[in-house]
Scaffold this active site. Structure first.
Site, PDB file in Angstrom:
ATOM      1  CE  LYS A 146      -3.289   2.664   2.768  1.00 56.16           C
ATOM      2  NZ  LYS A 146      -4.099   2.741   4.005  1.00 56.16           N
ATOM      3  CD  GLU A 195      -5.521   9.203  10.249  1.00 56.81           C
ATOM      4  OE1 GLU A 195      -4.807   8.189  10.334  1.00 56.81           O
ATOM      5  OE2 GLU A 195      -5.942   9.643   9.170  1.00 56.81           O
ATOM      6  CD  GLU A 235      -7.105   2.375   1.632  1.00 60.21           C
ATOM      7  OE1 GLU A 235      -6.811   3.542   1.968  1.00 60.21           O
ATOM      8  OE2 GLU A 235      -7.921   2.104   0.734  1.00 60.21           O
ATOM      9  CD  GLU A 375     -10.417   7.900  -1.158  1.00 66.16           C
ATOM     10  OE1 GLU A 375      -9.608   7.953  -0.216  1.00 66.16           O
ATOM     11  OE2 GLU A 375     -10.818   6.827  -1.677  1.00 66.16           O
TER      12      GLU A 375
END
Length: 387
Positions: A146, A195, A235, A375
């Site tokens: 990733k 986050e 993911e 996105e």
């Protein structure tokens, strides 16, 4: 330095931010608990050992260790303490200041600005395809599983971008996020991050695994669809596994909570909270061990970062990097060394009439180039709507 607490009747933190224009300053609004800190008047950069001498220290760590881009010069990689701290929390509003008295501020309503701007640099989709292709080559070769790719969009205006107005809109439009702004010299880095990298309370640490995204639309049960989506769960689990392994190296026990949906104004995320208990390490030690998680960099970390440094066509600076507060000798008897560090996403860097907006997304083997680009467009709306 000796700090004194003064009550105040100022309930508009944006007026405080605006009052200190021209000075090094920080705006912070944790909308989850409605805590606001506005700090101004740089004293100096300190070490962790000096924390008990000051109420709070602002921490910023650039994404990569070195920064060559002039736009990011002197931003980050230090603990900074200030002369003045304006605080709203738990129904109280007060100053903590090293001055003889708090500053006198006119607490007038802040009028929002409707910015007029144009996008510079043209269409970047071809550059995105190139970056995406290099990442997929790395995945196909087994070098990485990733990589978090990102874009920088440059906006130009005939008049300077108004940070006070942008902050106000970010607060109004992003309940549940951490609204931040850091002004040093003529640069302002601001955003509305959802986050947490790491929070420390006493001997307890907490971190977010936040990865997997779905844009909001009129489809029923989108959250349930995201929870069941195999690509997004894969993911997301890469991030969970890395954070758990890292915290386990530093903590005597780690607890992983169930994955759930975090709902934001324009999209959904998968989120898993991880808790650790530790008696030895500081929040900065934990942050440096965790950063960047696979939600910001990739996995394996070293290979993903090497790929980004080679192919991502700009420097990230504080974008997607740890920023936040570490407590010193604060009111309400918090422990020195407690704190909250987020990652600087959904963000922009302002230099006068130029604004650089940033957005990224995780790329894995099943990712689609156009879908991932879309996105990033959705994530860029956090900044665009605030203009």
């Amino acid at each position: 330095m000796k700090y004194t607490i003064f009550p105040t009747d100022i309930w508009e933190p944006l007026a405080v931010w605006q009052h200190f224009e021209g000075e090094e300053r920080v705006y912070w609004h944790d909308t989850q608990v409605n805590r606001v800190i506005v700090a101004a008047g740089r004293v100096k950069s300190i070490t962790e050992a000096e924390l008990p001498e000051y109420p709070w220290a602002w921490y910023g760590q650039t994404f990569f260790e070195t920064v060559n881009d002039e736009a990011w010069q002197n931003m980050g990689n230090e603990l900074v303490v200030f002369t003045h701290y304006y605080v709203q929390e738990e129904g109280r509003v007060y100053w903590v200041t090293a001055a003889a008295a708090p500053p006198v501020i006119e607490s007038e309503p802040i009028k929002p600005v409707a910015h007029s701007y144009r996008e510079a640099g043209g269409d970047d989709y071809e550059a995105w395809q190139t970056l995406f292709g290099h990442i997929q080559e790395g995945i196909a070769s087994g070098e990485v599983t990733k990589v978090v790719a990102s874009r920088k969009v440059t906006l130009e205006s005939d008049t300077p971008f108004d940070s006070t107005s942008i902050i106000g809109r970010l607060v109004a439009q992003n309940q549940g996020a951490f609204i931040f702004a850091y002004n040093k010299g003529d640069a302002v880095f601001l955003g509305a991050s959802p986050e947490v990298l790491v929070r420390k309370r006493g001997q307890d640490f907490m971190s977010y695994a936040l990865a997997g995204t779905m844009k909001k639309d009129d489809i029923h049960d989108q959250g349930a669809r995201l929870l069941a989506d195999a690509k997004n769960r894969y993911e997301h689990n890469i991030v969970v596994d890395m954070i758990k392994a890292t915290m386990s190296d530093l903590c005597d026990r780690v607890e992983v909570k169930d994955t759930h949906i975090m709902e934001l104004p324009n999209l959904y995320h998968l989120r898993t909270l991880l808790y650790g208990h530790d008696t030895e390490h500081s929040i900065l030690t934990m942050a440096k061990a965790l950063h960047p998680t696979p939600a910001m960099g990739g996995e394996p970390r070293a290979a993903a970062l090497a790929l980004l440094q080679q192919y991502e066509p700009y420097e990230r600076g504080l974008y997607a990097a740890p920023i936040g507060w570490v407590c010193g000798n604060t009111p309400l008897f918090r422990e020195a060394g407690d704190g909250l560090l987020i990652v600087g996403i959904r963000s922009a860097l302002i230099h006068g009439k130029t604004l650089y907006a940033y957005a990224g997304c995780g790329v894995v083997a099943d990712s689609d180039c156009e879908s991932e680009y879309k996105e990033t467009m959705t994530k860029l709306q956090t900044i665009m709507r605030a203009l």
